[in-house]
Motif scaffolding. Structure first.
Motif, PDB file in Angstrom:
ATOM      1  N   GLN A   7       0.835  -1.195   0.000  1.00 20.84           N
ATOM      2  CA  GLN A   7       0.000   0.000   0.000  1.00 20.84           C
ATOM      3  C   GLN A   7       0.873   1.250   0.000  1.00 20.84           C
ATOM      4  O   GLN A   7       1.803   1.364   0.805  1.00 20.84           O
ATOM      5  CB  GLN A   7      -0.894  -0.014   1.233  1.00 20.84           C
ATOM      6  N   CYS A   8       0.560   2.186  -0.909  1.00 17.75           N
ATOM      7  CA  CYS A   8       1.300   3.447  -0.979  1.00 17.75           C
ATOM      8  C   CYS A   8       1.065   4.233   0.310  1.00 17.75           C
ATOM      9  O   CYS A   8      -0.079   4.370   0.751  1.00 17.75           O
ATOM     10  CB  CYS A   8       0.832   4.267  -2.185  1.00 17.75           C
ATOM     11  N   TYR A  10       1.108   7.312   0.710  1.00 12.83           N
ATOM     12  CA  TYR A  10       0.491   8.607   0.412  1.00 12.83           C
ATOM     13  C   TYR A  10      -0.981   8.456   0.038  1.00 12.83           C
ATOM     14  O   TYR A  10      -1.852   9.040   0.664  1.00 12.83           O
ATOM     15  CB  TYR A  10       1.205   9.308  -0.745  1.00 12.83           C
ATOM     16  N   ILE A  15      -0.151  -0.983  -4.856  1.00 11.54           N
ATOM     17  CA  ILE A  15       0.735  -0.921  -6.015  1.00 11.54           C
ATOM     18  C   ILE A  15       1.717  -2.085  -5.928  1.00 11.54           C
ATOM     19  O   ILE A  15       1.798  -2.768  -4.905  1.00 11.54           O
ATOM     20  CB  ILE A  15       1.490   0.432  -6.106  1.00 11.54           C
ATOM     21  N   CYS A  32       5.431   6.334  -6.662  1.00 14.94           N
ATOM     22  CA  CYS A  32       4.176   5.591  -6.713  1.00 14.94           C
ATOM     23  C   CYS A  32       3.625   5.682  -8.136  1.00 14.94           C
ATOM     24  O   CYS A  32       3.582   6.754  -8.732  1.00 14.94           O
ATOM     25  CB  CYS A  32       3.171   6.172  -5.720  1.00 14.94           C
ATOM     26  N   ILE A  39       8.606   7.146  -2.728  1.00 16.29           N
ATOM     27  CA  ILE A  39       8.511   6.199  -1.611  1.00 16.29           C
ATOM     28  C   ILE A  39       9.888   5.607  -1.387  1.00 16.29           C
ATOM     29  O   ILE A  39      10.529   5.119  -2.319  1.00 16.29           O
ATOM     30  CB  ILE A  39       7.522   5.062  -1.935  1.00 16.29           C
ATOM     31  N   SER A  57       7.027   7.055   3.453  1.00 16.23           N
ATOM     32  CA  SER A  57       6.830   8.304   2.706  1.00 16.23           C
ATOM     33  C   SER A  57       8.011   9.226   2.948  1.00 16.23           C
ATOM     34  O   SER A  57       8.619   9.230   4.022  1.00 16.23           O
ATOM     35  CB  SER A  57       5.535   8.990   3.147  1.00 16.23           C
TER      36      SER A  57
END
Length: 60
Positions: A7-8, A10, A15, A32, A39, A57
């Motif tokens: 999971q990103c 932000y 992804i 991302c 990232i 992040s």
């Protein structure tokens, strides 16, 4: 190459990134593919197996 889904930090979208298991510990920055924010990735491999993964992040 090893495809890993996460999971990103932000946009919270799932992804994937291709990781190279031939290097035991890596630190690098990728954008991302959804929101384009950078990232910092910390994958760790042992015997070609992913044993830990951290996506952080980079506050701008």
């Amino acid at each position: 190459m090893f495809e890993h889904y996460f999971q990103c930090p932000y946009c919270w979208e799932e992804i994937s990134m291709l990781l190279d298991p031939s290097v035991p510990y890596q630190v690098y920055v990728e954008d991302c593919e959804v929101c384009c924010n950078p990232i910092e990735l910390h994958p760790r491999f042992e015997d070609q197996e992913l044993i830990s993964f951290e996506a952080i992040s980079i506050e701008q």
